[in-house]
Design a protein around this motif. Structure first.
Motif, PDB file in Angstrom:
ATOM      1  N   LEU A  40      17.942   3.935  33.797  1.00 53.51           N
ATOM      2  CA  LEU A  40      16.700   3.901  32.830  1.00 53.51           C
ATOM      3  C   LEU A  40      16.717   2.508  32.535  1.00 53.51           C
ATOM      4  CD1 LEU A  40      18.182   7.012  30.750  1.00 53.51           C
ATOM      5  CD2 LEU A  40      16.312   6.954  32.254  1.00 53.51           C
ATOM      6  N   ILE A  41      15.476   2.350  31.975  1.00 55.81           N
ATOM      7  CA  ILE A  41      14.904   0.928  31.358  1.00 55.81           C
ATOM      8  C   ILE A  41      14.506   1.067  30.081  1.00 55.81           C
ATOM      9  CG2 ILE A  41      13.332  -1.056  31.844  1.00 55.81           C
ATOM     10  CD1 ILE A  41      13.401   0.075  34.765  1.00 55.81           C
ATOM     11  N   ARG A  42      14.681   0.488  29.201  1.00 55.86           N
ATOM     12  CA  ARG A  42      14.117   0.448  27.813  1.00 55.86           C
ATOM     13  C   ARG A  42      12.738  -0.250  27.736  1.00 55.86           C
ATOM     14  NH1 ARG A  42      17.807  -1.996  25.328  1.00 55.86           N
ATOM     15  NH2 ARG A  42      16.603  -4.103  24.466  1.00 55.86           N
ATOM     16  N   PRO A  43      11.830   0.423  27.462  1.00 58.23           N
ATOM     17  CA  PRO A  43      10.413  -0.334  27.748  1.00 58.23           C
ATOM     18  C   PRO A  43      10.489  -1.319  26.431  1.00 58.23           C
ATOM     19  CG  PRO A  43      10.101   2.010  27.734  1.00 58.23           C
ATOM     20  CD  PRO A  43      11.424   2.024  27.470  1.00 58.23           C
ATOM     21  N   PRO A  44       9.327  -2.336  26.575  1.00 63.11           N
ATOM     22  CA  PRO A  44       9.195  -3.326  25.617  1.00 63.11           C
ATOM     23  C   PRO A  44       8.604  -2.462  24.400  1.00 63.11           C
ATOM     24  CG  PRO A  44       7.531  -3.499  27.202  1.00 63.11           C
ATOM     25  CD  PRO A  44       8.412  -2.582  27.625  1.00 63.11           C
ATOM     26  N   GLU A  45       9.080  -3.330  23.412  1.00 62.52           N
ATOM     27  CA  GLU A  45       8.736  -2.677  21.929  1.00 62.52           C
ATOM     28  C   GLU A  45       7.082  -2.532  21.870  1.00 62.52           C
ATOM     29  OE1 GLU A  45      10.236  -4.190  18.319  1.00 62.52           O
ATOM     30  OE2 GLU A  45      12.216  -4.417  18.954  1.00 62.52           O
ATOM     31  N   SER A  46       6.297  -3.649  22.415  1.00 57.96           N
ATOM     32  CA  SER A  46       4.961  -3.749  22.475  1.00 57.96           C
ATOM     33  C   SER A  46       4.218  -2.574  23.340  1.00 57.96           C
ATOM     34  CB  SER A  46       4.392  -5.032  22.827  1.00 57.96           C
ATOM     35  OG  SER A  46       4.863  -5.260  24.143  1.00 57.96           O
ATOM     36  N   HIS A  47       4.955  -1.887  24.034  1.00 51.51           N
ATOM     37  CA  HIS A  47       4.420  -0.884  24.867  1.00 51.51           C
ATOM     38  C   HIS A  47       5.578   0.357  24.926  1.00 51.51           C
ATOM     39  CE1 HIS A  47       0.981  -2.939  25.800  1.00 51.51           C
ATOM     40  NE2 HIS A  47       1.504  -4.194  26.001  1.00 51.51           N
ATOM     41  N   GLY A  48       6.311   0.541  24.029  1.00 51.30           N
ATOM     42  CA  GLY A  48       7.487   1.232  24.191  1.00 51.30           C
ATOM     43  C   GLY A  48       7.094   2.786  23.731  1.00 51.30           C
ATOM     44  N   ALA A  49       6.089   3.339  23.096  1.00 50.83           N
ATOM     45  CA  ALA A  49       5.541   4.684  22.655  1.00 50.83           C
ATOM     46  C   ALA A  49       5.762   5.385  23.983  1.00 50.83           C
ATOM     47  CB  ALA A  49       4.341   4.559  22.164  1.00 50.83           C
ATOM     48  N   PHE A  50       6.438   6.606  23.657  1.00 53.35           N
ATOM     49  CA  PHE A  50       6.494   7.630  24.824  1.00 53.35           C
ATOM     50  C   PHE A  50       5.651   8.623  24.537  1.00 53.35           C
ATOM     51  CE2 PHE A  50      10.440   5.574  25.851  1.00 53.35           C
ATOM     52  CZ  PHE A  50      10.912   6.131  27.140  1.00 53.35           C
TER      53      PHE A  50
END
Length: 194
Positions: A40-50
């Motif tokens: 799994l990868i943690r998306p960046p905060e700027s584009h982290g909305a699921f």
């Protein structure tokens, strides 16, 4: 030479290509899978909305990636797994777009990769009504799999390339691409404007 390559697949949290939330990698030697990896990868905060649409497709939630490594923290492992192989992906423009966008977002160097699209290979190999991954994989003799699981999708993609190389009687992915008239592309950095 032999049919050696690495198949790759990403899942994203939303429609932004830098929102990678999972990767699956399958190393192939002599046309057979010899190693698998996924994380799994943690998306960046700027584009982290699921987005609910994405979660419904792949089943990955924000809670599942909360403690996962961010893009830059896993990039070396990703590059090392692929090594000097040609990277193969089903609809490769999407997966290579993820790599470029995630590297740009993380201000990390884009790996120098050569890549091949298994959709293009499928179109030159199988006479099927659609070249979506499940149908192309079935044409390659790859059984049912958990579509949109990154590792399962990478394995299905690998099966397409290995089967196509056998059908076209080619000894490596470069010869396969040349014989069927598709290109092996190069992933290149996009110059940043300062």
């Amino acid at each position: 030479m032999s049919v050696d390559f690495t198949a790759i697949d990403f899942e994203t949290a939303n429609s932004h290509p830098s929102s990678a939330c999972a990767v699956g990698l399958v190393r192939v030697r002599d046309g057979a899978v010899v190693e698998r990896a996924d994380w799994l990868i943690r998306p960046p905060e700027s584009h982290g909305a699921f987005l609910p649409f994405n979660v419904k497709i792949h089943g990955i939630t924000p809670e599942m990636v909360a403690d996962a490594r961010a893009w830059a923290e896993q990039l070396v492992e990703l590059r090392d797994f692929i090594g000097d192989d040609v990277a193969v992906a089903h609809n490769a423009s999407f997966d290579m777009g993820v790599i470029k966008a995630a590297c740009a977002e993380a201000i990390a160097p884009i790996p120098k990769l050569r890549y091949l699209c298994s959709v293009q290979v499928s179109r030159k190999t199988y006479e099927i009504p659609s070249h979506r991954l499940p149908l192309a994989a079935a044409a390659a003799g790859f059984g049912e799999f958990s579509h949109h699981d990154a590792l399962a999708d990478a394995e299905a993609c690998a099966a397409i390339i290995s089967d196509a190389a056998r059908r076209h009687e080619t000894s490596d992915v470069t010869a396969l691409a040349k014989k069927i008239g598709v290109r092996i592309h190069r992933l290149q950095a996009i110059p940043l404007k300062l």
